[in-house]
Design a protein around this motif. Structure first.
Motif, mmCIF file in Angstrom:
data_model
loop_
_atom_site.group_PDB
_atom_site.id
_atom_site.type_symbol
_atom_site.label_atom_id
_atom_site.label_comp_id
_atom_site.label_asym_id
_atom_site.label_seq_id
_atom_site.Cartn_x
_atom_site.Cartn_y
_atom_site.Cartn_z
ATOM 1 N N ASN A 493 23.328 50.606 28.101
ATOM 2 C CA ASN A 493 24.572 49.891 28.410
ATOM 3 C C ASN A 493 25.671 50.935 28.558
ATOM 4 O O ASN A 493 26.038 51.602 27.581
ATOM 5 C CB ASN A 493 24.938 48.909 27.297
ATOM 6 C CG ASN A 493 23.855 47.874 27.042
ATOM 7 O OD1 ASN A 493 23.101 47.960 26.089
ATOM 8 N ND2 ASN A 493 23.795 46.884 27.910
ATOM 9 N N VAL A 494 26.202 51.119 29.753
ATOM 10 C CA VAL A 494 27.060 52.281 29.990
ATOM 11 C C VAL A 494 28.480 51.960 30.456
ATOM 12 O O VAL A 494 29.345 52.818 30.367
ATOM 13 C CB VAL A 494 26.419 53.232 31.021
ATOM 14 C CG1 VAL A 494 25.111 53.786 30.496
ATOM 15 C CG2 VAL A 494 26.214 52.557 32.355
ATOM 16 N N GLN A 495 28.746 50.764 30.961
ATOM 17 C CA GLN A 495 30.074 50.609 31.549
ATOM 18 C C GLN A 495 30.577 49.167 31.526
ATOM 19 O O GLN A 495 29.851 48.233 31.212
ATOM 20 C CB GLN A 495 30.080 51.112 32.995
ATOM 21 C CG GLN A 495 29.107 50.400 33.921
ATOM 22 C CD GLN A 495 28.930 51.137 35.235
ATOM 23 O OE1 GLN A 495 29.120 52.338 35.322
ATOM 24 N NE2 GLN A 495 28.546 50.411 36.272
ATOM 25 N N LYS A 496 31.857 49.060 31.842
ATOM 26 C CA LYS A 496 32.519 47.762 31.967
ATOM 27 C C LYS A 496 33.055 47.657 33.390
ATOM 28 O O LYS A 496 33.643 48.600 33.916
ATOM 29 C CB LYS A 496 33.667 47.638 30.961
ATOM 30 C CG LYS A 496 34.427 46.331 31.058
ATOM 31 C CD LYS A 496 35.533 46.249 30.002
ATOM 32 C CE LYS A 496 36.288 44.931 30.103
ATOM 33 N NZ LYS A 496 37.347 44.825 29.066
ATOM 34 N N VAL A 497 32.839 46.498 34.006
ATOM 35 C CA VAL A 497 33.212 46.284 35.400
ATOM 36 C C VAL A 497 34.162 45.101 35.496
ATOM 37 O O VAL A 497 33.985 44.085 34.815
ATOM 38 C CB VAL A 497 31.962 46.034 36.269
ATOM 39 C CG1 VAL A 497 32.349 45.572 37.664
ATOM 40 C CG2 VAL A 497 31.105 47.291 36.347
ATOM 41 N N GLU A 498 35.171 45.247 36.335
ATOM 42 C CA GLU A 498 36.079 44.138 36.647
ATOM 43 C C GLU A 498 35.981 43.829 38.134
ATOM 44 O O GLU A 498 36.036 44.730 38.972
ATOM 45 C CB GLU A 498 37.524 44.492 36.292
ATOM 46 C CG GLU A 498 37.802 44.510 34.803
ATOM 47 C CD GLU A 498 39.274 44.747 34.498
ATOM 48 O OE1 GLU A 498 40.064 44.916 35.458
ATOM 49 O OE2 GLU A 498 39.629 44.783 33.307
ATOM 50 N N SER A 499 35.824 42.556 38.432
ATOM 51 C CA SER A 499 35.770 42.101 39.823
ATOM 52 C C SER A 499 36.749 40.951 39.977
ATOM 53 O O SER A 499 36.749 40.011 39.178
ATOM 54 C CB SER A 499 34.348 41.648 40.177
ATOM 55 O OG SER A 499 34.291 41.171 41.511
ATOM 56 N N LYS A 500 37.584 41.033 40.989
ATOM 57 C CA LYS A 500 38.574 39.989 41.216
ATOM 58 C C LYS A 500 38.733 39.811 42.721
ATOM 59 O O LYS A 500 38.191 40.583 43.517
ATOM 60 C CB LYS A 500 39.914 40.362 40.578
ATOM 61 C CG LYS A 500 40.419 41.743 40.928
ATOM 62 C CD LYS A 500 41.615 42.120 40.083
ATOM 63 C CE LYS A 500 42.074 43.554 40.353
ATOM 64 N NZ LYS A 500 41.085 44.545 39.893
ATOM 65 N N GLY A 501 39.476 38.798 43.119
ATOM 66 C CA GLY A 501 39.664 38.631 44.552
ATOM 67 C C GLY A 501 40.083 37.247 44.955
ATOM 68 O O GLY A 501 40.348 36.366 44.128
ATOM 69 N N ILE A 502 40.129 37.073 46.275
ATOM 70 C CA ILE A 502 40.521 35.800 46.891
ATOM 71 C C ILE A 502 39.513 35.484 47.989
ATOM 72 O O ILE A 502 39.126 36.360 48.765
ATOM 73 C CB ILE A 502 41.944 35.877 47.484
ATOM 74 C CG1 ILE A 502 42.972 36.112 46.374
ATOM 75 C CG2 ILE A 502 42.275 34.604 48.257
ATOM 76 C CD1 ILE A 502 44.381 36.325 46.892
#
Length: 643
Positions: A493-502
């Protein structure tokens, strides 16, 4: 085009009759439980769920799931020329989307994902896609979304059938048949297809080096990328009465392809040949009682998956699953209901690289859902799910959804919706048990999703349509990757991801000079970035690999009597392919055209002929770094329906 979109149980249905100007709004839309395995569920207010229109689905029946969704929805894929394709909904990873056939998630338990090039459309009647977290309903592996493959039971009285033949460029061919027999109570449905493609398309190879003559590309032809798939879907259904029935379905699938080599290898070693064979058995039986106010269902299933690389049967990669599920639903008031259920799965992995101590794994999920409608305007749903896995801690995943009918006029209505949900993914068997590199102590990937949407529907005597806008934000913690440890690769487990959008989606129906038109536009703006990582990386706070920042498609269909003509285009922004600022895929636009003709021979026999030209502009593009894609190509199909 007709789209079904659920903003909770409060859904708006518009019926527009051209020439009369009739526009009627209903409080709810009830979709029959028998109609489709992918039936949209009323307990998901605020969730964005799209069902592919009948016309778009029909035009893509000769192909696979990737070819359909890439042309009709703003979804990203990493793909080669037909042997392998993986999905990335809203910036998530391929193993963050569950692909469901009835109560079966067909994703591989060893890899955690599905090769969507191997999902044939011909066997199914519809496809629906849920955008965003669906773990509270679908369980593990639904952080980014869920896809449902649907079949439709019509309770045939008599005999009906279909035969389909399709031929296209580079040796592409499909042969399919569907045969249905019944007496109104009992129905047997047999669906079979065979698909093959030589994939020997020409392309310009940029890996040629002639410094003396300053030539750095050469005309080449793809070698050893053949595809050959076939499958059978058998249905046996019995209806005791209108609200009580038994269904049984078994899907047998064999998929074989030569693994496409990249352009460099194709040029230097054209004899390179490596194949992969996947065998699948997916069976599901269910008893369903829909008598109001108390409804229940009991089902059981079996899944067998086996993969063989280069005919090496000694290196076994095989899993078997036994599945049981039961739930009860109670409409205790006119505007309120609840649903409780449990699902149990026992898994037997047989993989050459696993520890011999791993005999089986048990998974149990308990779930509860509640639906309430207030004042004919507001709908609220709550979903709760708790899973248990042998030797592994699974997080609790609740979800809350709301939808509100803001206003309703004679010609238009506006609805607003929102959804908050938690999601998770249990690491795959490879992640935990592969020797060396697997780690049984890995943490589950955990997601949190927020969604806000609005839909405006309009209808007059000559024009009807919808405009839908959704804004979303999702973060995924404990994102799992395989790291190069020198002697071997290992999972962590190596990272944190953020995904956002329209996301913007529109569809319109209108008439001009006697022609009926259907037009639409779909667009996605999706910044998806790793915001934390224990790895040293140059890609922090930068767009994720194989996730375009901008993507979309547009289409128009014209109908005149028995003729129809469609033109559609697909755009993808540039994409990173690794954590370095190099090997970046260029943006591309693909244009396709389809023409069709329906001939009614008599009341019992109908014929449809259609032709499609893909990549009409002969665009040179890639969706996977270094792998060639075909230029302009065609497909012609003939479908004969008979009784």
């Amino acid at each position: 085009m007709r789209r079904f979109v659920i903003f909770g149980i409060l859904m708006l249905a518009s019926v527009c009759v051209f020439g009369q100007g009739l526009f009627t709004v209903f409080d709810t839309v009830h979709i029959g439980e028998v109609v489709s395995y992918g039936s949209l569920q009323k307990y998901q207010s605020g969730a964005k769920i799209e069902q592919i229109s009948t016309r778009q689905f029909e035009q893509s029946k000769d192909g696979n799931l990737e070819q359909l969704l890439s042309r009709t929805l703003p979804i990203a894929f990493k793909a080669d020329a037909g042997g392998l394709a993986t999905i990335r909904i809203r910036g998530s990873a391929p193993d963050h989307t569950s692909i469901n056939f009835g109560g079966i998630n067909i994703n591989s338990l060893t890899l955690g994902q599905t090769n969507v090039s191997n999902v044939p459309l011909y066997l199914f009647d519809n496809v629906s896609v849920q955008f965003g977290s669906a773990s509270s309903v679908n369980g593990s592996g639904s952080i980014g979304g869920a896809i449902h493959l649907g079949i439709q039971n019509k309770w045939t009285d008599g005999f009906r059938g279909e035969a389909r033949v399709s031929h296209g460029s580079f040796g592409e061919q499909l042969y399919g048949t569907k045969l249905f027999f019944g007496n109104g109570k009992f129905e047997s449905g047999t669906r079979f297809y065979y698909y093959a493609k030589k994939n020997n398309f020409p392309f310009m190879n940029p890996n040629y080096r002639d410094f003396e003559n300053q030539i750095f590309e050469i005309k080449d032809r793809q070698q050893n990328a053949n595809v050959e798939n076939y499958g059978l879907l058998q249905e046996l259904n019995y209806r005791f009465n209108r609200d009580e029935y038994f269904t049984f379905n078994i899907w047998l699938e064999k998929d074989w392809h030569l693994i496409q080599q990249n352009m460099q290898t194709n040029l230097s070693s054209p004899e390179m040949r490596e194949d992969l064979t996947d065998d699948h058995i997916r069976a599901l039986a269910a008893y369903k009682n829909r008598k109001k106010p108390f409804k229940f269902e009991i089902s059981g299933g079996y899944v067998y998956d086996n993969s063989v690389n280069n005919h090496n049967t000694a290196d076994t990669i095989q899993t078997q699953r036994i599945i049981g599920e039961a739930f009860a639903e109670h409409d205790f008031r006119k505007n309120a209901s609840y649903k409780v259920g449990a699902k149990a799965t026992r898994i037997y992995p047989t993989v050459y690289a696993y520890s011999a101590s791993l005999d089986h794994e048990d998974r149990i999920d308990f779930y509860a859902s509640y639906y309430q409608r207030f004042f004919q305007k507001l709908t609220a749903t709550v979903n709760l799910r708790q899973g248990f896995v042998t030797g592994f801690d699974v997080p609790f995943t609740p979800a809350l959804g709301l939808s509100y009918l803001a206003f309703s006029k004679e010609k238009y209505v506006l609805s607003i919706s929102g959804n908050i949900s938690r999601s998770y993914r249990v690491p795959t068997f490879n992640d935990r048990f592969w020797v060396p590199g697997g780690d049984p102590d890995l943490k589950p990937e955990k997601g949190m999703s927020y969604e806000l949407g609005a839909k405006w529907s309009y209808c007059t005597a000559g024009v009807s349509g919808n405009i839908q806008v959704n804004a979303f934000w999702m973060d995924v913690d404990n994102w799992l990757l395989w790291k190069n440890g020198g002697a071997f690769w290992y999972a962590e487990n190596v990272q944190k991801v953020e995904s956002k959008g329209i996301e913007l989606m529109t569809d319109w129906h209108y008439q001009i000079l006697g022609l009926s038109f259907e037009s639409g536009l779909n667009y996605s703006y999706n910044p998806a970035e790793r915001v934390e990582s224990i790895n040293e990386t140059n890609a922090l706070n930068r767009q994720l690999e194989y996730v375009p920042l901008h993507s979309g498609n547009i289409y128009t269909t014209a109908n005149l009597h028995s003729f129809d003509f469609t033109i559609d285009g697909r755009y993808s922004d540039s994409m990173y392919t690794d954590e370095e600022v190099k090997n970046v895929l260029d943006p591309y636009f693909l244009l396709n055209a389809t023409v069709g003709y329906k001939l009614k021979i008599n009341d019992q026999n109908k014929l449809r002929i259609s032709g499609m030209v893909r990549n009409l502009l002969d665009t040179a593009y890639q969706t996977s770094w270094g792998y060639a894609m075909p230029g302009i190509n065609y497909r012609i199909s003939v479908t004969y329906n008979f009784k």
